[in-house]
Write a protein that holds these residues in place. Structure first.
Motif, PDB file in Angstrom:
ATOM      1  N   ALA A 633       0.832  -1.212   0.000  1.00  0.00           N
ATOM      2  CA  ALA A 633       0.000   0.000   0.000  1.00  0.00           C
ATOM      3  C   ALA A 633       0.865   1.260   0.000  1.00  0.00           C
ATOM      4  O   ALA A 633       0.600   2.216  -0.733  1.00  0.00           O
ATOM      5  CB  ALA A 633      -0.928   0.004   1.221  1.00  0.00           C
ATOM      6  N   GLN A 634       1.912   1.242   0.821  1.00  0.00           N
ATOM      7  CA  GLN A 634       2.806   2.399   0.884  1.00  0.00           C
ATOM      8  C   GLN A 634       3.474   2.645  -0.460  1.00  0.00           C
ATOM      9  O   GLN A 634       3.634   3.780  -0.896  1.00  0.00           O
ATOM     10  CB  GLN A 634       3.884   2.165   1.940  1.00  0.00           C
ATOM     11  CG  GLN A 634       3.369   2.198   3.354  1.00  0.00           C
ATOM     12  CD  GLN A 634       3.257   3.617   3.857  1.00  0.00           C
ATOM     13  OE1 GLN A 634       4.219   4.356   3.896  1.00  0.00           O
ATOM     14  NE2 GLN A 634       2.060   4.011   4.195  1.00  0.00           N
ATOM     15  N   GLN A 636       2.408   1.661  -3.419  1.00  0.00           N
ATOM     16  CA  GLN A 636       1.413   2.110  -4.401  1.00  0.00           C
ATOM     17  C   GLN A 636       1.124   3.592  -4.211  1.00  0.00           C
ATOM     18  O   GLN A 636       1.041   4.359  -5.174  1.00  0.00           O
ATOM     19  CB  GLN A 636       0.116   1.307  -4.245  1.00  0.00           C
ATOM     20  CG  GLN A 636       0.254  -0.131  -4.735  1.00  0.00           C
ATOM     21  CD  GLN A 636      -0.964  -1.001  -4.422  1.00  0.00           C
ATOM     22  OE1 GLN A 636      -1.704  -0.709  -3.476  1.00  0.00           O
ATOM     23  NE2 GLN A 636      -1.167  -2.049  -5.192  1.00  0.00           N
ATOM     24  N   GLY A 637       0.978   4.004  -2.952  1.00  0.00           N
ATOM     25  CA  GLY A 637       0.702   5.414  -2.667  1.00  0.00           C
ATOM     26  C   GLY A 637       1.848   6.305  -3.123  1.00  0.00           C
ATOM     27  O   GLY A 637       1.633   7.363  -3.718  1.00  0.00           O
ATOM     28  N   VAL A 640       1.764   6.862  -6.762  1.00  0.00           N
ATOM     29  CA  VAL A 640       0.777   7.875  -7.155  1.00  0.00           C
ATOM     30  C   VAL A 640       1.344   9.277  -6.904  1.00  0.00           C
ATOM     31  O   VAL A 640       1.192  10.181  -7.729  1.00  0.00           O
ATOM     32  CB  VAL A 640      -0.559   7.670  -6.399  1.00  0.00           C
ATOM     33  CG1 VAL A 640      -1.536   8.809  -6.696  1.00  0.00           C
ATOM     34  CG2 VAL A 640      -1.181   6.326  -6.773  1.00  0.00           C
ATOM     35  N   ASP A 641       2.012   9.457  -5.787  1.00  0.00           N
ATOM     36  CA  ASP A 641       2.687  10.743  -5.522  1.00  0.00           C
ATOM     37  C   ASP A 641       3.653  11.072  -6.653  1.00  0.00           C
ATOM     38  O   ASP A 641       3.715  12.202  -7.138  1.00  0.00           O
ATOM     39  CB  ASP A 641       3.540  10.669  -4.244  1.00  0.00           C
ATOM     40  CG  ASP A 641       2.712  10.676  -2.978  1.00  0.00           C
ATOM     41  OD1 ASP A 641       1.477  10.638  -3.063  1.00  0.00           O
ATOM     42  OD2 ASP A 641       3.321  10.710  -1.893  1.00  0.00           O
ATOM     43  N   TRP A 668      -3.273  16.765  -8.216  1.00  0.00           N
ATOM     44  CA  TRP A 668      -2.918  15.418  -7.765  1.00  0.00           C
ATOM     45  C   TRP A 668      -3.748  14.445  -8.586  1.00  0.00           C
ATOM     46  O   TRP A 668      -4.889  14.747  -8.942  1.00  0.00           O
ATOM     47  CB  TRP A 668      -3.237  15.257  -6.276  1.00  0.00           C
ATOM     48  CG  TRP A 668      -2.202  14.429  -5.620  1.00  0.00           C
ATOM     49  CD1 TRP A 668      -2.278  13.092  -5.352  1.00  0.00           C
ATOM     50  CD2 TRP A 668      -0.909  14.864  -5.186  1.00  0.00           C
ATOM     51  NE1 TRP A 668      -1.106  12.670  -4.778  1.00  0.00           N
ATOM     52  CE2 TRP A 668      -0.257  13.730  -4.675  1.00  0.00           C
ATOM     53  CE3 TRP A 668      -0.229  16.086  -5.217  1.00  0.00           C
ATOM     54  CZ2 TRP A 668       1.051  13.789  -4.163  1.00  0.00           C
ATOM     55  CZ3 TRP A 668       1.051  16.134  -4.714  1.00  0.00           C
ATOM     56  CH2 TRP A 668       1.673  15.001  -4.196  1.00  0.00           C
ATOM     57  N   LEU A 669      -3.193  13.312  -8.947  1.00  0.00           N
ATOM     58  CA  LEU A 669      -3.892  12.440  -9.889  1.00  0.00           C
ATOM     59  C   LEU A 669      -5.170  11.865  -9.289  1.00  0.00           C
ATOM     60  O   LEU A 669      -5.281  11.645  -8.089  1.00  0.00           O
ATOM     61  CB  LEU A 669      -2.982  11.320 -10.367  1.00  0.00           C
ATOM     62  CG  LEU A 669      -1.780  11.778 -11.193  1.00  0.00           C
ATOM     63  CD1 LEU A 669      -1.062  10.578 -11.781  1.00  0.00           C
ATOM     64  CD2 LEU A 669      -2.167  12.753 -12.294  1.00  0.00           C
ATOM     65  N   ARG A 670      -6.107  11.621 -10.155  1.00  0.00           N
ATOM     66  CA  ARG A 670      -7.374  11.014  -9.797  1.00  0.00           C
ATOM     67  C   ARG A 670      -7.369   9.586 -10.327  1.00  0.00           C
ATOM     68  O   ARG A 670      -6.481   9.190 -11.089  1.00  0.00           O
ATOM     69  CB  ARG A 670      -8.529  11.806 -10.427  1.00  0.00           C
ATOM     70  CG  ARG A 670      -8.501  13.305 -10.133  1.00  0.00           C
ATOM     71  CD  ARG A 670      -8.888  13.597  -8.706  1.00  0.00           C
ATOM     72  NE  ARG A 670      -8.973  15.039  -8.435  1.00  0.00           N
ATOM     73  CZ  ARG A 670     -10.101  15.648  -8.085  1.00  0.00           C
ATOM     74  NH1 ARG A 670     -11.236  14.971  -7.981  1.00  0.00           N
ATOM     75  NH2 ARG A 670     -10.102  16.935  -7.818  1.00  0.00           N
ATOM     76  N   MET A 671      -8.426   8.855 -10.003  1.00  0.00           N
ATOM     77  CA  MET A 671      -8.431   7.449 -10.380  1.00  0.00           C
ATOM     78  C   MET A 671      -8.259   7.225 -11.889  1.00  0.00           C
ATOM     79  O   MET A 671      -7.578   6.312 -12.323  1.00  0.00           O
ATOM     80  CB  MET A 671      -9.710   6.771  -9.901  1.00  0.00           C
ATOM     81  CG  MET A 671      -9.649   5.270 -10.119  1.00  0.00           C
ATOM     82  SD  MET A 671     -11.184   4.443  -9.726  1.00  0.00           S
ATOM     83  CE  MET A 671     -11.085   4.354  -7.969  1.00  0.00           C
ATOM     84  N   ILE A 674      -4.761   6.712 -13.159  1.00  0.00           N
ATOM     85  CA  ILE A 674      -3.930   5.702 -12.503  1.00  0.00           C
ATOM     86  C   ILE A 674      -4.017   4.392 -13.275  1.00  0.00           C
ATOM     87  O   ILE A 674      -5.097   3.989 -13.684  1.00  0.00           O
ATOM     88  CB  ILE A 674      -4.456   5.499 -11.060  1.00  0.00           C
ATOM     89  CG1 ILE A 674      -4.337   6.800 -10.272  1.00  0.00           C
ATOM     90  CG2 ILE A 674      -3.724   4.371 -10.347  1.00  0.00           C
ATOM     91  CD1 ILE A 674      -2.935   7.340 -10.168  1.00  0.00           C
ATOM     92  N   PRO A 675      -2.875   3.733 -13.486  1.00  0.00           N
ATOM     93  CA  PRO A 675      -2.919   2.483 -14.250  1.00  0.00           C
ATOM     94  C   PRO A 675      -3.748   1.422 -13.536  1.00  0.00           C
ATOM     95  O   PRO A 675      -3.977   1.496 -12.331  1.00  0.00           O
ATOM     96  CB  PRO A 675      -1.450   2.063 -14.333  1.00  0.00           C
ATOM     97  CG  PRO A 675      -0.774   2.781 -13.229  1.00  0.00           C
ATOM     98  CD  PRO A 675      -1.527   4.063 -13.038  1.00  0.00           C
ATOM     99  N   ILE A 678      -0.668  -1.511 -10.170  1.00  0.00           N
ATOM    100  CA  ILE A 678       0.633  -1.109  -9.628  1.00  0.00           C
ATOM    101  C   ILE A 678       1.092  -2.324  -8.842  1.00  0.00           C
ATOM    102  O   ILE A 678       0.659  -2.552  -7.714  1.00  0.00           O
ATOM    103  CB  ILE A 678       0.528   0.144  -8.724  1.00  0.00           C
ATOM    104  CG1 ILE A 678      -0.106   1.316  -9.485  1.00  0.00           C
ATOM    105  CG2 ILE A 678       1.902   0.523  -8.192  1.00  0.00           C
ATOM    106  CD1 ILE A 678      -0.293   2.595  -8.661  1.00  0.00           C
TER     107      ILE A 678
ATOM    108  N   CYS B 135      -3.651   9.628  -0.299  1.00  0.00           N
ATOM    109  CA  CYS B 135      -2.742   8.524   0.000  1.00  0.00           C
ATOM    110  C   CYS B 135      -2.536   7.615  -1.218  1.00  0.00           C
ATOM    111  O   CYS B 135      -1.716   6.717  -1.175  1.00  0.00           O
ATOM    112  CB  CYS B 135      -3.254   7.697   1.169  1.00  0.00           C
ATOM    113  SG  CYS B 135      -3.337   8.617   2.707  1.00  0.00           S
ATOM    114  N   ARG B 140      -6.639  -0.018  -5.225  1.00  0.00           N
ATOM    115  CA  ARG B 140      -7.409  -0.885  -4.335  1.00  0.00           C
ATOM    116  C   ARG B 140      -8.884  -0.483  -4.314  1.00  0.00           C
ATOM    117  O   ARG B 140      -9.747  -1.335  -4.133  1.00  0.00           O
ATOM    118  CB  ARG B 140      -6.811  -0.862  -2.933  1.00  0.00           C
ATOM    119  CG  ARG B 140      -5.454  -1.556  -2.896  1.00  0.00           C
ATOM    120  CD  ARG B 140      -4.931  -1.670  -1.484  1.00  0.00           C
ATOM    121  NE  ARG B 140      -3.622  -2.315  -1.470  1.00  0.00           N
ATOM    122  CZ  ARG B 140      -2.987  -2.639  -0.354  1.00  0.00           C
ATOM    123  NH1 ARG B 140      -3.532  -2.379   0.823  1.00  0.00           N
ATOM    124  NH2 ARG B 140      -1.807  -3.226  -0.411  1.00  0.00           N
TER     125      ARG B 140
END
Ligand code: FES
Ligand code: FES
Lengths: 726, 159
Positions: A633-634, A636-637, A640-641, A668-671, A674-675, A678, B135, B140
């Motif tokens: 999760a970290q 992936q986050g 995105v950053d 900041w990117l939105r869904m 996002i690929p 990840i 975040c 997910r």
């Protein structure tokens, strides 16, 4: 106080070569504390504090503020000097404790300690939490388990070594069982455990290392999780603050007559940072804030806009140094990075109650002790910080922003002036325009090429406005090196953290600190978010110049086997070099930092109006991943950053003010950006515990930039690349 | 002071507030319902997303006068006794990091699935791109929505 000191407990050499001191705290129930270097209270410090009969700390609290307590109901409470901000610390800590204790994960509760001088490092950041707390946590839990087993052995009159533990119980060969809760009191009286209190070998782990869902997931999805402004502190009134139009502008004069007459308004209070308005609801406070008439003095950066800042930074770079002997060609790359706001989802906020010479603060602070000092100083209590109690609260994202404590200071001052508790909120605009920013920077990277394509040298000079670490370098460096070092400058921090992982001959990297009066802060990965990114982009440029494949060039020059392994893994899993349609390309980059190594492979499509990331593949060696789900999760986050700030999110400075005010213009990117995937692949070279929080950003950004360069034929040098309003 | 009557999470409520406040502050400051979060106050982040008569909406830009006589559902009222399948999917996919955006994300997702029980990736992206997750939990979230859609279809309640 009758803390029972026991000799050092050597923690399994393979896991951790450090030794941890544990001790039992006098208490009706079992409570075990552990010590690592200076990170946790020494026994004597704990004693002094307890006999000083806690100003702000009750004696009960004193004991509980140590690591692990087992209640008579069998519940395990682990207290740690860190704040949960979404990194999954709580879950990871619960897993470690459950593992060593052989207790159910559900029976372990994890709490953030209040600000307390006994925690030398109470800051959450620098990817330090797991790296520095895992050892002591394991030691304390293993010690607690040994005492529980010993207590059961005494009770049953059998040898301790014949007993086993599972699921929160001690079990005898004859089937007798006793729950930890019923043994806790006896265990507290055990003088010396009769079985080893060595933590388990990682090969025996059944909880740690298993992908585990967050322990607080249910609270979050039901809305039960409480953030600062969700707390119900009786009588707390909503407060917002009118702020100057420019960064660090100041209040000249104000007229609150219209505002004060508005419905619901409770009071108007001038503060060092602006004018606070209290009302029955935030909506009314916001409306009254708009009705204030204020004259402001311009802030110190009011002469500076983006172009001026870029020039100032470029001017720091200076002439090229002398090239190494036999240099045939010098490649030069220049890179510009923008200011970035942390923009945590939860804006800065604080609940405060100041009565007489006592202050109570609830806030999602990354460093409660710093908050305590700052609030005390603001209230004129610099010498008695213990008059301030700071309760760290679950935070809606930190990312480095919550090291700073304006909200607690403002809330404390407003509470004192109004004579009642307040809940103070920054608006999104406040948060964007009055932040502490990842500074802008300018970089010159030089690569020296000699005969036969040899690489003779690498020189990087970075002009970066001074990064503020007001929360203290001493703490930071202690967190990083486990040693006490004197005050440091960010230049030293730069030297200590910035490395080129390649055999590139004569390597030198220099920081040219530039004083620009715009507030700064660390950001995910600190300097590496610029220096490391620029380096990895320029490695690709070097490969192009030498006519070499960027993976092959890296592979041949990397010094570290861990990096080679993650690079191999990512190129395998990501199918490096697979055929792709025109306008679609792959890029890679690597990073070793915080005791971890990582490689990213990014595929990007540039055939549309804006680049679209199609795929991100990550290979990470974080040693022992305590909770692989949380590590994933970290990472992936962080990806995105990295995509956000490489492509579209960056701040503009217009005459000392931040232009962007919300997620509408801070892109900041939105869904949809996002690929679909990840993917994180783990490589595990050993069982050390590497940092994760900061790790995933730099090579993700560089791999994306490298993919863009390969797709378009042009190396990106200025970020974010979709900067419309430069 | 004017009184406003509406249904909140299945119960009749009546609030007296001095002016026509945005519903978010009526919920949070007057009624103590804190699931809907403040992220921007201007309708661009989705942190406050809740339901009005079963449709996702943004209480931060909805004056309370506009909900009179209508059904308001916040994250607190979503699951009833147990957890809603979307909440279950969120737990199964371990979506949350800091969690601050998630009540809004979940309410947006429930709104999406009530309109479109079998959304394509593009349809998910189109609706869910109105909600920011700082975040970066988007991958997910997408997976959780697909899982929930499947569960709802299996249970035959998705339409
Ligand atoms: S707070 Fe309502 S959309 Fe941002
Ligand atoms: S989980 Fe933190 S903002 Fe979405």
């Amino acid at each position: 106080m009758a803390d029972t000191l026991k000799p050092d407990v050597a923690v399994s050499g393979r896991v951790d070569r450090r030794r941890f001191l544990t001790w039992v705290v006098a208490s009706p129930t079992l409570m075990v504390a552990a010590r690592l270097g200076l990170d946790v209270p020494s026994a004597s410090a704990a004693e002094a504090n307890a006999t000083g009969a806690g100003e702000a700390v009750t004696s009960n609290e004193t004991a509980l503020d140590l690591y692990i307590a087992i209640g008579s109901d069998g519940r395990v409470l682990a207290t740690l000097p860190r704040t949960e901000m979404g990194q999954g610390i709580t879950t990871g800590v619960a897993m470690l404790v459950a593992e060593e204790l052989d207790a159910g994960l559900g029976s372990v509760e994890v709490r953030s300690a209040d600000a307390d001088p006994r925690w030398l490092i109470q800051l959450t950041g620098m990817s330090s939490t797991m790296r520095y707390l895992a050892g002591p946590l394991r030691a304390a839990a293993a010690d607690a388990r040994a005492r529980l087993v010993t207590a059961a052995a005494h009770r049953w009159g059998v040898s301790a070594s014949s007993l086993s533990t599972a699921n929160g119980e001690v079990i005898a060969p004859d089937g007798r069982r006793a729950g930890y809760g019923e043994l806790a009191q006896d265990a507290a009286g055990v003088w010396l455990p009769e079985i080893s209190s060595e933590p388990k070998d990682p090969s025996a782990y059944t909880v740690v290392g298993q992908p585990t869902g967050r322990v607080d997931a249910r609270d979050i999805v039901t809305g039960a999780a409480r953030y600062t402004l969700d707390l119900s502190i009786p009588g707390a009134v909503p407060v917002v603050v009118a702020r100057p139009p420019t960064l660090r502008g100041s209040l000249q004069s104000f007229d609150a007559s219209a505002a004060s007459a508005m419905p619901g308004v409770v009071g108007v209070v001038p503060l060092p940072t602006g004018v606070a308005v209290a009302a029955q609801t935030f909506a009314q406070a916001l409306a009254a804030r708009d009705a204030l008439r204020i004259s402001w003095t311009l802030g110190p950066a009011s002469q500076l806009s983006d172009a001026d800042i870029r020039i100032k930074l470029r001017d720091q770079i200076g002439p090229r140094p002398l090239a190494p002997l036999f240099t045939l060609k010098t490649l030069e790359g220049r890179f510009d990075f923008p200011y970035l706001a942390h923009a945590p989802m939860e804006t800065q906020s604080c609940v405060a109650s100041v009565v007489g010479n006592r202050a109570e603060i609830w806030s999602g602070v990354q460093d409660p002790k710093f908050a305590q000092r700052e609030v005390a100083a603001a209230l004129g209590w610099a010498l008695t910080p213990q008059w301030v109690t700071v309760h760290p609260v679950r935070a809606g994202g930190g990312f480095g922003r919550r090291f700073f404590t304006e909200a607690p200071v403002e809330a404390a001052l407003a509470s004192r002036a109004l004579g009642r508790p307040v809940k103070l909120m920054w608006t999104r605009n406040d948060d964007m325009r009055h932040g502490h920013y990842r500074p802008a920077s300018h970089h010159r990277v030089l690569a020296y090429i000699g005969p036969f394509g040899t690489i003779l040298g690498w020189h990087h000079r970075a002009a970066i406005p001074t990064v503020e670490f007001p929360h203290g370098y001493g703490d930071l460096v202690t967190a990083i090196f486990g040693e006490l070092l004197p005050e440091l400058t960010s230049a030293l921090f730069f030297t200590l953290t910035q490395h080129v992982p390649y055999h590139f001959g004569l390597v030198s990297q220099e920081l040219r600190e530039t004083s620009i009066p715009i507030p700064t802060a660390s950001f995910r990965s600190v300097f590496t978010s610029q220096v490391g990114v620029a380096n990895e982009i320029f490695v690709d440029q070097l490969a192009r110049e030498l006519g070499r494949d960027p993976v092959a060039l890296r592979r041949s020059q990397l010094k570290s086997n861990r990096l080679k392994a993650v690079l191999d893994k990512v190129t395998l899993e990501g199918q490096w070099g697979r055929p792709l349609p025109p306008g679609v390309a792959q890029g890679v980059a690597v990073l070793e930092e915080w005791d971890s190594a990582i490689a990213h492979l990014v595929e990007v499509d540039v055939t549309g109006a804006e680049p679209k990331v199609l795929r991100v593949v990550i290979a990470a060696d974080v040693g022992l991943p305590i909770n692989p789900k949380s590590v994933e999760a970290q990472l992936q986050g962080a990806a995105v950053d990295a995509m956000s700030t490489t492509l579209s999110a960056g701040l503009h400075i217009d005459a000392g003010a931040v232009r962007e005010g919300s997620f509408a213009d801070y892109r900041w990117l939105r869904m949809k950006h996002i690929p679909a995937e990840i993917r994180v692949h783990f490589v595990r070279s050993d069982d050390r515990i590497g940092g994760v929080g900061e790790l995933g950003y730099p090579s993700a950004a560089a791999a994306l930039a490298n993919a863009l360069a390969r797709a378009t034929g042009t190396m990106p040098t200025r970020f974010p690349i979709l900067d419309a309003g430069a | 002071m004017p009184a406003y009557h509406f249904t909140l999470n299945g119960e009749a409520v009546s609030v007296e507030v001095a002016t026509d406040l945005p519903l978010l502050w009526v919920l949070r400051d007057v009624l103590g319902v804190t699931g809907p979060k403040y992220g921007c106050g201007v309708g661009v982040c989705g942190a406050c997303t809740s339901h009005l008569d079963g449709q996702a909406f943004r209480p931060c830009i909805q004056p309370v006068s506009g909900v009179v006589g209508r059904q308001v559902t916040t994250i607190e009222g979503l699951g009833g006794e147990g957890l809603h399948p979307v909440q279950q999917a969120w737990i199964a996919e371990d979506v949350a990091q800091c969690g601050f955006c998630q009540p809004g994300q979940i309410m947006a997702a429930v709104g999406l699935l009530s309109q479109n029980p079998n959304p394509s990736d593009a349809e998910i992206d189109a609706v869910m791109s109105e909600n920011v997750c700082r975040c970066g939990t988007y991958v997910r979230i997408r997976a959780a929505i697909k899982r929930a859609a499947q569960a709802l279809r299996d249970a035959g309640t998705g339409g």
